[in-house]
Motif scaffolding. Structure first.
Motif, short mmCIF file in Angstrom:
data_model
loop_
_atom_site.label_atom_id
_atom_site.label_comp_id
_atom_site.label_asym_id
_atom_site.label_seq_id
_atom_site.Cartn_x
_atom_site.Cartn_y
_atom_site.Cartn_z
N ALA A 128 -29.07 -21.69 -34.98
CA ALA A 128 -29.49 -22.30 -33.72
C ALA A 128 -30.80 -23.06 -33.91
N ALA A 129 -31.73 -22.50 -34.67
CA ALA A 129 -33.00 -23.18 -34.92
C ALA A 129 -32.76 -24.45 -35.74
N LEU A 130 -31.92 -24.36 -36.74
CA LEU A 130 -31.60 -25.53 -37.57
C LEU A 130 -31.06 -26.67 -36.72
N VAL A 131 -30.10 -26.34 -35.88
CA VAL A 131 -29.43 -27.38 -35.10
C VAL A 131 -30.34 -27.92 -34.00
N LYS A 132 -31.11 -27.02 -33.39
CA LYS A 132 -32.05 -27.50 -32.37
C LYS A 132 -33.07 -28.45 -33.00
N ALA A 133 -33.59 -28.10 -34.18
CA ALA A 133 -34.57 -28.95 -34.86
C ALA A 133 -33.95 -30.29 -35.24
N LEU A 134 -32.72 -30.25 -35.73
CA LEU A 134 -32.02 -31.50 -36.07
C LEU A 134 -31.85 -32.35 -34.82
N GLY A 135 -31.49 -31.70 -33.71
CA GLY A 135 -31.29 -32.43 -32.45
C GLY A 135 -32.56 -33.12 -31.98
N VAL A 136 -33.69 -32.41 -32.09
CA VAL A 136 -34.98 -32.98 -31.68
C VAL A 136 -35.37 -34.11 -32.63
N LEU A 137 -35.30 -33.83 -33.92
CA LEU A 137 -35.68 -34.82 -34.93
C LEU A 137 -34.85 -36.09 -34.79
N PHE A 138 -33.55 -35.93 -34.60
CA PHE A 138 -32.63 -37.07 -34.54
C PHE A 138 -32.56 -37.68 -33.14
N ASP A 139 -33.29 -37.07 -32.20
CA ASP A 139 -33.29 -37.58 -30.82
C ASP A 139 -31.87 -37.61 -30.23
N LEU A 140 -31.11 -36.59 -30.58
CA LEU A 140 -29.73 -36.51 -30.08
C LEU A 140 -29.75 -36.08 -28.61
N PRO A 141 -28.72 -36.44 -27.85
CA PRO A 141 -28.66 -35.99 -26.45
C PRO A 141 -28.72 -34.47 -26.42
N GLN A 142 -29.65 -33.91 -25.64
CA GLN A 142 -29.82 -32.46 -25.63
C GLN A 142 -28.89 -31.82 -24.59
N SER A 143 -27.70 -32.42 -24.44
CA SER A 143 -26.77 -31.86 -23.46
C SER A 143 -26.29 -30.50 -23.96
N THR A 144 -26.00 -29.66 -23.01
CA THR A 144 -25.69 -28.27 -23.33
C THR A 144 -24.58 -28.13 -24.36
N SER A 145 -23.47 -28.81 -24.14
CA SER A 145 -22.31 -28.54 -24.97
C SER A 145 -22.40 -29.18 -26.36
N ASP A 146 -23.04 -30.35 -26.45
CA ASP A 146 -23.04 -31.07 -27.73
C ASP A 146 -23.68 -30.27 -28.86
N LEU A 147 -24.94 -29.87 -28.65
CA LEU A 147 -25.64 -29.16 -29.72
C LEU A 147 -25.03 -27.78 -29.96
N SER A 148 -24.51 -27.18 -28.90
CA SER A 148 -23.87 -25.88 -29.05
C SER A 148 -22.67 -25.98 -29.99
N ARG A 149 -21.93 -27.08 -29.88
CA ARG A 149 -20.78 -27.29 -30.78
C ARG A 149 -21.23 -27.45 -32.23
N VAL A 150 -22.36 -28.17 -32.42
CA VAL A 150 -22.87 -28.34 -33.78
C VAL A 150 -23.31 -26.99 -34.35
N ALA A 151 -23.98 -26.20 -33.53
CA ALA A 151 -24.42 -24.88 -33.99
C ALA A 151 -23.21 -24.02 -34.36
N ARG A 152 -22.14 -24.14 -33.58
CA ARG A 152 -20.93 -23.35 -33.79
C ARG A 152 -20.34 -23.56 -35.19
N VAL A 153 -20.36 -24.81 -35.68
CA VAL A 153 -19.76 -25.04 -36.99
C VAL A 153 -20.62 -24.46 -38.11
#
Lengths: 418, 418
Positions: free
Chosen positions: A135-160
């Motif tokens: 979760a920390a890895l994916v959250k950091a990637l999301g912030v760094l990459f300025d990805l949409p912080q929508s609930t489902s998107d990052l959660s799916r990335v963390a899931r894989v």
């Protein structure tokens, strides 16, 4: 000095009350059934991760708790990073195609990454760190990459990366919807209630010593799917009913129902492990003694006042409301006396006096009915429970300021061990 | 001196390979599912019972292992005796109505009984004695009352005393057909194969020490029926398939299949116990170590060479063919070294040399592959397994001559303890 592209975050541990066990797709980490968890406070248990992208880095590198790991050895790590990088690449393309000036669109997706990650609890605690870690890895990637912080998107990335990590993307009470699609787009976590919803709910973690190396949950759960003749019944008819009832119990702050479903689901998870061939056992005699003690505590209270749950290991997490926690702590510390190696961690801000004076723990039994219970249960060998953590429901991943970075100016770990 | 109306019998212990757990009728002891067991040799484990009827006895009396028990306190005892007595009364009436001279029809059904019963194994062995006990009681009543010794009749009488006792009315391999009728007339045991059918099959009983008092199986099984959400699936779809497959495996002496079903069914029985609320645990850390050891043994052999099964307690019964038993005994005695209190019982007539010299047990590892296995498994604390019994498949209840009576001329126990 050029701009620094870096993000530092922390992410929490979560403890399921309806268990995830079994995948319908191992590559995408799609579960056989929905699950539900409580996020625990990051003040006590969390993973901190800093990720920096730089055109000067020769390759992706990763340090875990100060030791460099081989990224290539972990398909899941590669999956997570690649998925996030692809999302960033698509974003860069989109911005450019929308006419953004090229110099404003930093090509982060093409640069190598340095990832540095630390748990604020030792791995020896016997607490699974993969959920908070991914979760920390994916959250950091999301912030760094300025990805949409929508609930489902990052959660799916963390899931894989790690199935249960998708639940650590939120605070409070979190459901991971199994979904039905083959591509996994409908399999992600959602927040059922936030951390403020039920402030009286607390957790007590009891780390039971264990010499045996347990079978990994990744290997174990697929053997269950393949060999347990009871597992399909759990997936088909038991879990869906429990997911509904549990969400209602949380909405209504109905501890009795919350607790009974929690215990029943923990037991059933371990039951299907035992029905696996060859059978899988995570709980040991200490775990089972704690189960008996909690049921005895509830019987003495005349209501369900505490609930145990066990993941893929012998450690207990006990949920109870604040008003019952003091007696529970007294009972547990009396029956499982400390030895020199026992760690007591009263991180909880308003923790009880009993935790203030560690020498006294296991001596005091304030109420006569607790004393009677303790006498009946008896004392176990000192050190049988070697770590006790008293904590509460917590929030989701936090974005930290640059000053909290784990990397130095050169992009190397500040706390390297070598 | 008047004629003595007395019978003395012995009856065997049986160990289920498909487990009985759950009643659809508690009064008549009608099970939720069929079960299948192996009868063990009476040379090693049996109950001997003498019953005498006399017009001089003031009331029914019972001595168990030399100590008088209160018959009135046991509904099951009263049930068994009353059922047999009613059958005798009907027989007396029938004989009289067919014109038999009154003086040839002894009114045994009206006389009081003295029942004296002894196990040839101490209760401390941790082996359930209710099956052999009720089987001996009912067999002795059948002989004394001259009841038709048809297979199903006496088995039904034994069943109302203790469910699994109906299986101890036969030697060899025995199925208890659950039946479907409400009055239980179709719920009785039948012999699937006799003891000579598979002479290579042997059993090793490992008694694991346990301080905890377990929940009784009578109480436990009904809680499972009421609360386990997986139990119905076991009854409905798992057991019927296993009963068929197991009978085929026995008919074909297919040890691999016999063993795998045995282990899977033991595990599933303990799984539904764990899925019970509150959960029931009979196996302890020693039991689970033995499970792992057996699977490691099978993995090293490259085939299923041994099968564990556990009843409502921590003790293991391991089935193996004669050719594999020596290595298994060496492995077990190495990993679970004896202490001063360990009992080794090599009742089996052709038992191995390893048992002849008890001091040597745990020292020898004849084959290198067994030595390697033992090293991997490691040694458990001495005395963790406190009794080892090596035995074989046995015959059904035996009728003994008068000289073997447990009662003296006065109708009192020869070996009373007071």
């Amino acid at each position: 000095m050029s701009a620094k592209y870096e993000a530092t975050v922390t992410a929490p541990v979560n403890i399921a009350v309806i268990k995830y066990w079994g995948k319908r797709d191992s590559a995408l980490i799609l579960p056989t059934n929905s699950s539900l968890s409580v996020t625990l406070s990051q003040d006590h248990l969390s993973t901190r991760t800093t990720i920096r992208a730089s055109p000067d880095f020769g390759k992706d590198r990763l340090w875990l708790n100060g030791v460099e790991e081989d990224i290539a050895a972990s398909k899941r790590l590669i999956n997570s990073i690649t998925t996030a990088r692809n999302l960033r690449a698509a974003l860069e393309q989109k911005l450019l195609s929308e006419g953004a000036p090229a110099e404003t669109v930093v090509p982060l997706s093409k640069w190598s990454l340095h990832v540095c990650s630390e748990n604020n609890f030792p791995t020896a605690a016997g607490l699974a760190s993969s959920a908070s870690g991914y979760a920390a890895l994916v959250k950091a990637l999301g912030v760094l990459f300025d990805l949409p912080q929508s609930t489902s998107d990052l959660s799916r990335v963390a899931r894989v990366g790690s199935g249960s990590a998708c639940r650590s993307m939120f605070g409070g009470f979190v459901a991971w919807q199994a979904g039905v699609s083959d591509d996994g787009h409908d399999s992600f976590a959602v927040q059922v209630a936030d951390r403020q919803h039920w402030p009286e709910l607390q957790a007590l973690i009891l780390v039971a010593s264990d010499k045996k190396k347990a079978i990994s949950s990744t290997a174990g759960m697929q053997t269950t799917v393949e060999t347990s003749e009871l597992f399909a019944e759990r997936v088909r008819s038991v879990v869906p009913k429990r997911m509904e009832a549990m969400q209602r119990a949380i909405a209504e702050r109905d501890f009795g129902t919350f607790a009974e479903i929690t215990m029943r689901d923990s037991n059933q998870f371990h039951a299907v492990c035992l029905d696996t061939y060859p059978p899988i056992s995570y709980m040991n005699d200490i775990s089972r003694s704690i189960v008996s003690l909690v049921h005895a505590f509830n019987a003495a209270r005349g209501r369900v006042a505490a609930a145990y749950t066990y993941d893929a290991g012998p450690n207990a997490v006990i949920y109870a409301l604040k008003d019952d926690m003091r007696d529970l702590v007294e009972l547990v510390t009396y029956c499982f006396p400390r030895d020199d190696s026992t760690l007591l961690e009263a991180f909880y801000p308003n923790s009880f006096a009993i935790f203030d004076s560690a020498d006294q723990v296991g001596q005091r039994l304030t109420r006569p009915e607790v004393a009677q219970l303790a006498e009946t249960a008896g004392k176990f060998p000192p050190g049988s429970v070697r770590r006790i953590i008293h904590t509460e429901v917590g929030d989701g991943p936090r974005v930290l300021p640059d000053s909290e970075s784990l990397l130095n100016d050169a992009g190397m770990p500040k706390h390297a061990k070598e």
